[in-house]
Design an enzyme around this catalytic site. Sequence first.
Site: not given
Length: 435
Positions: A136, A183, A206, A214
């Site tokens: 991300g 991601g 993360e 996630d």
Amino acid sequence: MDMTIISNGLEYSTNIDEVIGIITMEARQWSSTVGVTVPKIIKLSCSFLLVKSWESWAKVITILMAKEVTTSDEQVVLGEEIGHVRSITLNQPRRLNVISSKVVALLAEYLEKWEKDDDAELILIKGAGRAFSAGGDLKMFYDGRTSKDSCLEVVYRMYWLCYHIHTYQKTQVALVHGISMGGGASLMVPMKFSVVTEKTVFATPEASIGFHTDCGFSYILSRLPGHLGEYLGLTGARLNGKELVAAGLATHFVPSEKLPELEKRLISLNSGEENAVKSVIEEFSGNSQIDEGSVLNKRATMDECFSKETLEDIISSLEAEATQEGNEWMTAILQDIKGSSPTALKITFQSIREARKQTLSECLKKEFRLTMNILRTVISGDVYEWEPSTLEKVEAEKLNLVFQPFEEDWELKIPIREDSRWEGKYEDSPYAPSK
């Protein structure tokens, strides 16, 4: 200006633009690539990288701190149609192919169009440059930290897209050369075929930046052998290409020099028939035997430690094992965990453990809630930092707040029926401005 950098054992001959990319990759484990303070960038750079030849850190810092602008006409994702083959290229090499709102929108557009296209049979996805995708776009999240729900749309669209990637109805092949993190790895692991090389680097870091595992990774990690998932999620540890195959996170190992030719062969195959695609990939596949020193060869000890019922018990078990002769390697694991955000560790641990009994849809809905509640600072206004500073100070009552379900209308909409699998988009949700 050319230089040589050693980053986590990987040696590169590179130039200033490329070293910026490498440092940015490392910076993901601490904070936003452009939002951290100069002293923290210096500390991070010095602690992660050994530079053999360098005129001045100031030049790197100046460029890192500059706001990187993506022009409106920049093609961040390239889509190509060749016979029955459809090809996606993540096209921001200098930014390590980060996933921005524009990238998510284009990926969803291409994948929906091609799943509905009878002429499309095989989908290829790759990244331009040294990275597949570093995950991300933290700059996007950092810039929006003071605006309420500024990132809600991209979060909703990304998790909705993750479901469709996991359940895609055409044959997909990810050609993963270089960095594949967070991601970004969600565009690799769920594919029918994921091809990695000796230069592939995977991680889910993360928890190190005060976030949680996630983009479907609570589901993915919870289904790895033993308690490997807890280890990867809590430590942010990296796996190389061969280790990814051994762990079940990739399907094939192909030497990097053969990857371009493999891509050509898959295009010339002009078919999505699974056995035919698998046969072509296997022609190029190399020895995927993991190195003797790989952490995966220490699974028995790892499972013993990471199977504990609480995070505190895991740390205590690691500390006890680290004192035993031959277990010096565990010291680095302890340092990784203790250097991460206590709140993020607690959230990540609970999320992965819950995922063992959850479906993919349930995991994605849960991760959507977690992400939005973290960004909404339900627990702490210090999203990317370490407040509270110790595990003991993380209150169970506050932790439970981020896991609470939303009212039904405000949950992530995962399709129930196959004939409506592309419904539930953000624009049809109550979050959309027109609603």
